[in-house]
Write an enzyme that holds these catalytic residues in place. Structure first.
Site, PDB file in Angstrom:
ATOM      1  CG  HIS A 160       7.543 -18.542  -9.785  1.00 52.99           C
ATOM      2  ND1 HIS A 160       6.840 -17.912  -8.788  1.00 52.99           N
ATOM      3  CD2 HIS A 160       8.585 -19.156  -9.157  1.00 52.99           C
ATOM      4  CE1 HIS A 160       7.425 -18.117  -7.618  1.00 52.99           C
ATOM      5  NE2 HIS A 160       8.485 -18.861  -7.816  1.00 52.99           N
ATOM      6  CB  CYS A 170      11.284 -15.473   0.066  1.00 52.20           C
ATOM      7  SG  CYS A 170      10.238 -16.676  -0.756  1.00 52.20           S
ATOM      8  CB  THR A 190       9.878 -21.261  -1.797  1.00 49.99           C
ATOM      9  OG1 THR A 190      11.077 -21.127  -2.553  1.00 49.99           O
ATOM     10  CG2 THR A 190       9.571 -19.970  -1.080  1.00 49.99           C
ATOM     11  CD  GLU A 223      13.694 -16.975  -3.239  1.00 52.65           C
ATOM     12  OE1 GLU A 223      13.890 -17.523  -2.136  1.00 52.65           O
ATOM     13  OE2 GLU A 223      12.713 -16.242  -3.471  1.00 52.65           O
ATOM     14  CB  CYS A 238       4.245 -15.693  -5.293  1.00 53.61           C
ATOM     15  SG  CYS A 238       6.009 -15.790  -5.288  1.00 53.61           S
ATOM     16  CE1 TYR A 268      10.789 -15.967  -8.451  1.00 52.49           C
ATOM     17  CE2 TYR A 268      12.852 -15.036  -7.689  1.00 52.49           C
ATOM     18  CZ  TYR A 268      11.968 -16.081  -7.737  1.00 52.49           C
ATOM     19  OH  TYR A 268      12.245 -17.241  -7.072  1.00 52.49           O
ATOM     20  CB  CYS A 270       8.184 -10.851  -4.249  1.00 50.05           C
ATOM     21  SG  CYS A 270       9.271 -11.869  -5.262  1.00 50.05           S
ATOM     22  CD  GLU A 324      14.356 -20.791  -0.213  1.00 58.72           C
ATOM     23  OE1 GLU A 324      15.306 -20.551   0.563  1.00 58.72           O
ATOM     24  OE2 GLU A 324      13.681 -19.878  -0.748  1.00 58.72           O
TER      25      GLU A 324
END
Lengths: 490, 490, 490, 490
Positions: free
Chosen positions: B300, B108, B199, B455, B112, B304, B307, B265
């Site tokens: 968002h 991660c 994050t 995640e 984003c 996913y 990424c 995080e």
């Protein structure tokens, strides 16, 4: 052979077991350092404790029906982990015992590989003697009596390093990529090679070595089975790393998740090790190697429907408890997911129980599980724990991987924040929540995941091995004939 | 507001970014210790490096079409991570950029969430102003220009601690379980609460705070959105632990798997923090909170499918490479499993691309993804990475979790054994094999698994949130009418 | 070539289409009988009606943006089913049009194979001419203008009978197991062979024949592509049976489930058929056969993420409606299952949309879908409809397969029982319930299941074909290089 | 009660059974027509033959150990389908017998519901008498002796029509939506209602009626269990339709797929039927209704891991055979898919065997299966047959649903084409291929699919019922306690 430094008894206690480990003079290396006592090093202590639990359970009155058995050799009460199964009931009890151990330890407690191995070698040596008038079975019975009477752990050493997998053992450039006989002497043999992924090796008193695959005539020198003490000269144990293993080195160890137990594997190197004749159980009888592997594998594949199910119980319990703590237990999707977790877990158990229930008597008198059902059991084990883990993580929530150290609760600068903000709706405060999450982390992403996930794929043979056996063992021609009859093909 | 200590420029370099972190005076605690510079502490350095990579890529000529955009506010070339998307092409490029970043970092990279958040707040503030004659949009545009011109990272802070989940914010015993306005003063407000799972928080220059759920009139004080510098007084970052995080503390760090990057995080505590008026983007307009959440979430959730697909590429690549090294690449079951991994990975990507391709223009001019397809994308993300990981571990073999430290290769006592016996059929020797296995371990069981697995379930909202949205967004009544027509129901 | 007996027009109406079928003088056999008019025989009428619907939709004002396009050849408005796609928007609109058709008919409406085929042949003939200075493209453009101007259906005939699949075409004992050139004459060729599973063949005005696989030099005679009228001498259509097909022969037909539409496939035999030169589009250029197949396949695999999704919409609608009628719509597990059905259905759609969105321009100017994503789309289509069907049956309840004929409702002896006892909680009485169940039965177990389930597996190529393409099209070497970089392998 | 018109004997032959059906004077309606003899009507003959096979197998010497048992009531040898199980071995043999029947018939042979029902009622009546000093058990034993001695089939009638499912029986507007006592008279009761989905009802000599759900005090009149002859006045059977059912009406019936057998369900209406006291086994004891349902359900859910597995064997056999005929048997993906089919099928079997192996003795002496494992077994049955079917269709190829009638092989105009072009690489020609495909079609899309797919979902209770039972039967609190211990929560 020299006997272990433990007094003769049929049932060792957990403490005696730990003491016996200390007395072992074996070469164990953890991250490059030779360690003096596996039971005291923080990395290897939890695995030793897990093995010890197989002794502790047998001490408890209410567990004795499950954890002990009557030796068919001596009539003594022995730990069931050293027992040759002689009935369907024995096969079933083994599965139940393994599930109980999984529940108690939530990890690989390392003693079932040896149990499944001695049952296979017992059967095979009997068959070898019948076929070839050899004397292996008697030797093995002697060895077994020694194990049973002293309640010892003989680690099963099977998987070779394999080198180039497209080549057979004898075709390898480096002949040592499969363990083999280097030379034969009067009174014994000299062997060389290395065995990988040996579960509980460093917590074992003895090592039983068997071939890892079917062999052909060219591979005769690789058809060798024997047992030696774990601290025999020439044997080296190189300890495997695990995710989050070094959390055990942290001062308070509060973040280890599973506070007491763990599994362990080691690479075991045999560098010109001498094996005396009386401990040799196969020497050159290559045609039987494949059957030995299959017999061991079937027993061991069924075992996974015991131990992993017990770990699954703990994960399900932790997940149900975290839903309580976080106030989501009554959400219909949470209830549905927990039901699914139970369902998958019990499906694994059903496979093991069915393979035991349909077990059969071998010529040696030992009972073996139904091999088709055992392979089916294991193939599900290679799949379902991943889905159970996913569901556990779903219910656990993101905090599983974003929360601070549990120790931070006591930190003067941030502790108050953590205690205030991570309480959830729990009367017990944030600690209960964090401990449960660390346990779920352990099983699904930490040291416990080694056993619950990856080992579930590869232990007792990888999925493809099961697929091959399933097709071989199914009665496809018979199935075709039923179809032909029903659609009028003669 | 005081500006960051970086010179005004539209594109920061990776080094400048790392320097800018050093100049931040924020309170970051890792395992109880306040650390002076996140970019230098071994635990938090890889996450800082991952964030820095979002700057480095934009420096590279061949990546500029993907990593830069033209600001609709200033006409300047800006980092696409600060861009308000104004076309379907923009939406698609974002997904492709995220996949590229996933490939580069296998973790991660944390930038984003802020991108998706600013796009949502941009749209919502426009709508708020239209509806209520407020002045939020202008304020936000000012803030955005500042971000774009200085190429800053504003961490999106959404998830509250939630306390008892069966109660609304205002019903909680501890009112701070959702971040809220404590008091209003001339020129600003005072807020209190804590945001979880933030994050990249510790690698951000600013914090954008938004509500975490739909709100009702009673929850008016919880309907608050604003931005403040990350080192504002009263803000504390408590860093989350990850599996195997402390491998980064080991001397040579050879066992970390992913040598350069990681995600992170933090729990971000707002302890009576002052927010000046010019940085407030919502204050009491509770009816719009739900829509803000949905808009952010849709953007968002689509991310996913960028990424995680990039991380999937790395995992697939590592798996294909380990099959090469171990000599199993031509086995039909291995080829089939790799095809399946690719298939699942691309299915995730398809969801993101489709939601971008079917994107629409909002009243503000900003484009948003198709929300149904974005939710569908994310729901698959909550599932497939577990299966991809399982297949990767299947092909990797048991050595994945039983092998010694890579460092042990150099150990005088056991190094020779490891080099000899773990070579496989690789010309490159055991090192290549071990490095690849450590990388697979990282992604499926280590720090990388935090991002790739857990995640993937919870980031951008948990699976159940997606299920609810999917049903809400589908046109069920229309579907019924088609059915009625075809079976003759009028 | 003789032209069809329809007047020249760019858009045919549904009625004109049905009339045009009547005027076709083709040899169609249904269960052994030559039938005079496919649009009037009760078995083949629903398929003709489904095809007609592709004309009817184009008549409707609100559907014209989707169902019509502007010919790049003539500038005329044409039915989109005859259009060569010239933009990403065209590719997307095709998918949306197919979904709309699926919703309207809940079956295979049979016209997309020809659409996908003409797009492939258009591209390939252009490439052939560029490479070999042949004149195929001009011929094909002439043919295409004829199709577009008269709004005709040219059935795509691809799959050969294949004989022994382990042998190439030229190696077969019976050379006719792949369609091939028997002899070449002045002005044309003579061909022989048979094509299987030809969707909509009996409802088509023309037949386009193309090879079914990659070919080598020995197979030169099998590298042949051409078009001929459907009623050319030597062509025979043998109609395929479907589950429950003869319910259409029952007097009142109330149990057919889908009252109006159906799909159909036929075996098309070419028994020494003459093809004139002007209709030949490939003759011996064997190296290009594989690419033609892949291009057609990619387009067609994406199509399945349109039409099947539309059928899925109907099934979801029928399932949601039956839950209403039976009083289970508010049960949480029912809501969850419907959400899952939608999710799976939209995942299929996402694949198609993504492959269209990432489409590219070929040298001919025609656009083609992204082949990797198209194969990914189709591979999901081979799986999800089975799960969607299972969930539909779950919610429908056992009555789905145990209920009497709907006609029995009117029976003097048992009708009152049925009306009383099958009412559920529906105000509409038992009829609505029974009609919905018959529709669900049709799609999951009846004539509709042919298209929704089995054809979803095999249409446009079987799953294994997709797996092979997915691996081939993925950039595995690039993925490996990302992995190498991250774990330090140079 | 009047006795059946069959002579007293312990084992009926298949022919005698068919004769006994003829002598039944029950009201059976198929598509609106009252039929005189179910064993002679082409639609209902295959189901009668399937039931008859339960008699035929018991005649065969080698099957007697499986198909017969010794009555614990009379000591006579009886058909195991009428046996009260008195050991784990009995439970296991039942599962094996059902699998054998599934293999022989590839359909629902309809006799296990009654077997599972009598075992439940036997236990419950014993418990009722113990608790309430009633005399139900003695009555039931008398009835059972009559069944055993005459080798009769008593159909289990459980599922009510349920009306509005959100209301309890007594809350319904139409009180008859659950079968209930209308009035009590001297010597008996009058009942009204209808039972749905009654498997084998029309092939049964007697009807055993039991409640369909747990009941409360208000529902007292619905707490009724009894048995009556199938041709009792007031009873009407309305036969359910199945996909492709009317292929049996075609002249040569070559396309039916399964040439001999089929399953059947009927709606059974009880229109003011008189039940004499000696045949009443429960009358108002509402608290026990739930337990009766659960006991019956557990037994019956385990049964599905027998019969469906047998059908699965046939489907696997047909699939393996069609791969032989079509020349794909050695393709690695085909081998993998067949292994998967076997794996899933045996997983179902394992569930049943495990639930039998862990069976327990009830107070009545009858043995019952482990209910948790039985529910787990059944929940898998609601899933895996769909995947097995999908894989079968994958291997079968598209011809499964596009091929002409088998009869067309003999057609003078097209027969030669079919014989030539559908031969595959089979020496046996096209006939073998087409017959196998028709059988696969039957099981996955035709009359056989009713039993193999839809009934697998709903028979013995729908999936949600199993999920609820699984959670209820799992020991979640115990699982939590294991978790607490391991993570240090006291």
């Amino acid at each position: 052979m020299r006997s272990r430094g433990v007094s003769i008894m049929s049932l060792m206690t957990g403490d005696q077991f730990l003491t016996s480990l200390k007395e072992l003079d074996h070469r164990v290396f953890i991250q490059g350092e030779k360690i003096p006592n596996v039971a005291e090093h923080p990395i290897s202590k939890p695995p030793a404790m897990a093995m010890a639990e197989t002794y502790c359970q047998a001490e408890q009155e209410d567990q004795k029906p499950l954890f002990t058995a009557t030796s068919h050799l001596t009539g003594d009460t022995i730990n069931r982990f050293t027992h040759i199964q002689h009935s369907v009931e024995d096969l079933v009890k083994k599965i139940l015992m393994l599930r109980k151990m999984g529940r108690e330890t939530a990890c690989c407690f390392q003693r079932c590989a040896s149990l499944d191995c001695i049952n296979a070698v017992y059967t095979i040596t009997h068959e070898l003697d019948q076929a070839h008038a050899t004397a292996y079975h008697g030797r093995f019975v002697d060895f077994l009596k020694y194990i049973q009477s002293n309640d010892l752990v003989p680690a099963a050493c099977m998987t070779d390093t394999k080198g180039d997998r497209s080549l057979s053992p004898s075709q390898q450039t480096d002949k040592d990529q499969y363990l083999h006989i280097v030379e034969e002497n009067k009174g014994g043999i000299l062997v060389r090679g290395a065995k990988l992924h040996i579960t509980g090796a460093v917590n074992s008193h003895e090592l039983i070595v068997v071939p890892t695959r079917a062999l052909s005539a060219e591979d005769k020198d690789y058809a060798v089975a024997f047992a030696i003490p774990a601290d025999t000269r020439g044997v080296t144990f190189i300890y495997g790393r695990q995710p989050s293993d070094t959390r055990r080195l942290e001062q308070r160890q509060t973040d280890v998740g599973n506070l007491f137990y763990g599994g362990c594997e080691a690479m075991v190197v045999f560098d010109d090790v001498i094996v005396p004749d009386e401990r040799i159980f196969m020497k050159g009888e290559y045609p039987v190697a494949g059957r030995l592997v299959e017999l061991f594998a079937a027993n061991h594949r069924a075992s996974y429907g015991g131990c992993k199910v017990g770990v699954g119980d703990v994960l399900i319990g932790a997940t149900a408890a975290i839903a309580d703590v976080q106030g989501t237990a009554s959400a219909s999707h949470v209830k549905d997911k927990i039901a699914e977790m139970i369902h998958l877990n019990e499906t694994l158990h059903a496979g093991a129980l069915a393979s035991a229930g349909r077990g059969y008597r071998t010529a040696s008198g030992a009972y073996a599980v139904d091999p088709l059902l055992a392979n089916v059991c294991k193939l599900n084990v290679t799949r379902f724990p991943f889905e159970i883990s996913r569901l556990a993580q779903d219910i656990a929530g993101g905090l599983l991987v974003t929360m601070p150290s549990i120790e931070d609760r006591d930190n003067p600068q941030v502790g108050a924040y953590i205690r205030k903000y991570l309480t959830g709706n729990s009367d017990a405060g944030s600690e209960k929540r964090m401990r449960l999450l660390r346990l779920i982390e352990n099983i699904t992403l930490g040291t416990g995941a080694v056993s619950y996930l990856t080992e579930s794929i590869h232990g007792a043979g990888s999925p493809q091995a099961q697929k091959i056996m399933i097709t071989r063992l199914a009665q496809l021609e018979s199935a075709k004939s039923y179809a032909f009859k029903l659609c009028g093909i003669h």
